[in-house]
Design a protein around this motif. Structure first.
Motif, PDB file in Angstrom:
ATOM      1  N   VAL A  44       0.975  -1.394  -0.214  1.00 14.52           N
ATOM      2  CA  VAL A  44      -0.290  -0.209  -0.148  1.00 14.52           C
ATOM      3  C   VAL A  44       0.766   1.495  -0.011  1.00 14.52           C
ATOM      4  O   VAL A  44       0.284   2.569   0.243  1.00 14.52           O
ATOM      5  CB  VAL A  44      -1.006   0.043   1.014  1.00 14.52           C
ATOM      6  N   LYS A  45       2.020   1.488   0.259  1.00 11.90           N
ATOM      7  CA  LYS A  45       2.499   2.074   0.327  1.00 11.90           C
ATOM      8  C   LYS A  45       3.106   2.799  -1.608  1.00 11.90           C
ATOM      9  O   LYS A  45       2.827   2.561  -1.758  1.00 11.90           O
ATOM     10  CB  LYS A  45       4.453   1.844  -0.246  1.00 11.90           C
ATOM     11  N   GLY A  46       2.663   4.670  -1.106  1.00 12.25           N
ATOM     12  CA  GLY A  46       2.458   5.396  -2.212  1.00 12.25           C
ATOM     13  C   GLY A  46       1.278   6.137  -2.213  1.00 12.25           C
ATOM     14  O   GLY A  46       0.189   6.321  -2.521  1.00 12.25           O
ATOM     15  N   ARG A  47      -0.330   5.437  -2.077  1.00  8.09           N
ATOM     16  CA  ARG A  47      -1.232   4.500  -1.758  1.00  8.09           C
ATOM     17  C   ARG A  47      -2.590   4.962  -0.821  1.00  8.09           C
ATOM     18  O   ARG A  47      -3.136   5.656  -1.121  1.00  8.09           O
ATOM     19  CB  ARG A  47      -1.334   3.750  -2.704  1.00  8.09           C
ATOM     20  N   PHE A  48      -1.414   4.546   0.291  1.00  6.63           N
ATOM     21  CA  PHE A  48      -2.769   4.459   1.842  1.00  6.63           C
ATOM     22  C   PHE A  48      -1.759   5.674   2.177  1.00  6.63           C
ATOM     23  O   PHE A  48       0.104   5.364   2.220  1.00  6.63           O
ATOM     24  CB  PHE A  48      -2.632   3.370   2.350  1.00  6.63           C
ATOM     25  N   THR A  49      -2.228   6.446   3.198  1.00  7.93           N
ATOM     26  CA  THR A  49      -1.959   7.755   4.187  1.00  7.93           C
ATOM     27  C   THR A  49      -2.233   7.476   5.415  1.00  7.93           C
ATOM     28  O   THR A  49      -3.833   7.778   5.721  1.00  7.93           O
ATOM     29  CB  THR A  49      -2.346   8.861   3.710  1.00  7.93           C
ATOM     30  N   VAL A  50      -1.822   7.139   6.343  1.00  6.56           N
ATOM     31  CA  VAL A  50      -2.609   6.783   7.779  1.00  6.56           C
ATOM     32  C   VAL A  50      -1.887   8.321   8.441  1.00  6.56           C
ATOM     33  O   VAL A  50      -1.039   9.147   8.438  1.00  6.56           O
ATOM     34  CB  VAL A  50      -1.614   5.583   8.569  1.00  6.56           C
ATOM     35  N   SER A  51      -3.308   8.759   9.410  1.00  2.84           N
ATOM     36  CA  SER A  51      -3.283  10.363  10.012  1.00  2.84           C
ATOM     37  C   SER A  51      -4.164   9.893  11.113  1.00  2.84           C
ATOM     38  O   SER A  51      -4.880   9.245  10.988  1.00  2.84           O
ATOM     39  CB  SER A  51      -3.520  10.880   8.880  1.00  2.84           C
ATOM     40  N   ARG A  52      -3.594  11.471  12.329  1.00  4.29           N
ATOM     41  CA  ARG A  52      -4.442  11.145  13.078  1.00  4.29           C
ATOM     42  C   ARG A  52      -4.858  12.242  13.844  1.00  4.29           C
ATOM     43  O   ARG A  52      -4.156  13.735  13.568  1.00  4.29           O
ATOM     44  CB  ARG A  52      -3.822  10.497  14.705  1.00  4.29           C
ATOM     45  N   ASP A  53      -5.623  12.664  14.294  1.00  3.59           N
ATOM     46  CA  ASP A  53      -6.518  14.104  14.927  1.00  3.59           C
ATOM     47  C   ASP A  53      -6.556  13.507  16.296  1.00  3.59           C
ATOM     48  O   ASP A  53      -7.981  13.540  16.912  1.00  3.59           O
ATOM     49  CB  ASP A  53      -7.480  14.154  14.164  1.00  3.59           C
ATOM     50  N   SER A  54      -5.680  13.907  17.530  1.00  2.00           N
ATOM     51  CA  SER A  54      -6.046  13.303  18.476  1.00  2.00           C
ATOM     52  C   SER A  54      -7.311  14.208  19.418  1.00  2.00           C
ATOM     53  O   SER A  54      -7.486  13.931  20.308  1.00  2.00           O
ATOM     54  CB  SER A  54      -4.976  13.708  19.111  1.00  2.00           C
ATOM     55  N   ALA A  55      -7.050  15.664  19.073  1.00  2.00           N
ATOM     56  CA  ALA A  55      -8.392  16.452  19.473  1.00  2.00           C
ATOM     57  C   ALA A  55      -9.639  15.560  19.816  1.00  2.00           C
ATOM     58  O   ALA A  55     -10.081  16.284  20.005  1.00  2.00           O
ATOM     59  CB  ALA A  55      -8.389  17.613  18.912  1.00  2.00           C
ATOM     60  N   LYS A  56      -9.122  15.200  18.616  1.00  6.96           N
ATOM     61  CA  LYS A  56     -10.715  14.101  17.914  1.00  6.96           C
ATOM     62  C   LYS A  56     -10.770  12.332  18.384  1.00  6.96           C
ATOM     63  O   LYS A  56     -11.655  11.926  17.828  1.00  6.96           O
ATOM     64  CB  LYS A  56     -10.987  14.393  16.115  1.00  6.96           C
ATOM     65  N   ASN A  57      -9.573  12.606  18.767  1.00  3.82           N
ATOM     66  CA  ASN A  57     -10.019  11.057  19.179  1.00  3.82           C
ATOM     67  C   ASN A  57      -9.819  10.175  18.211  1.00  3.82           C
ATOM     68  O   ASN A  57     -10.575   9.078  18.183  1.00  3.82           O
ATOM     69  CB  ASN A  57     -10.747  10.692  20.924  1.00  3.82           C
TER      70      ASN A  57
END
Length: 121
Positions: free
Chosen positions: A62-75
């Protein structure tokens, strides 16, 4: 608890954004990850993100196609999935662990319910 959402039916080449919302506790102190399981196959690691969000890891497929991220304020943790292929079709699960290494090895402390991604060719 972790609840994944955002799955659906998409044509090959399309995109989706999966979300994993945490409730009942603050998951900002946990590394988070995504796994997937296709029918007849074992669950496999897809992506992970560290507690700070500064480190990410991806499966080669999935490299180059998928991106993981997080928003700690929104949990909440996200998985942006682009350029989808038929082989990406699976139930996607989110997970939380004490470290990104724990998540990647498939032994997280918490598993969420999955969301189905279907890719039409």
């Amino acid at each position: 608890q972790l609840q994944a959402s955002g799955g659906g039916l998409v044509q090959a080449g399309g995109s989706l954004r999966l979300s994993c919302a945490a409730s009942g506790r603050t998951f900002s102190t946990y590394a988070m990850g995504w796994f997937r399981q296709a029918p007849g196959k074992e669950r496999e690691f897809v992506a992970a993100i560290s507690r700070s969000g500064g480190t990410t890891r991806y499966a080669d497929s999935v490299k180059g196609r998928f991106t993981v991220s997080r928003d700690s304020a929104k949990n909440t943790v996200y998985l942006q999935v682009n350029s989808l292929k038929p082989e990406d079709a699976a139930v996607y699960y989110c997970a939380a662990g004490s470290s990104i290494g724990v998540v990647i090895t498939g032994s997280p402390d918490y598993w969420g319910q999955g969301t189905q991604v279907t890719v039409s060719s």
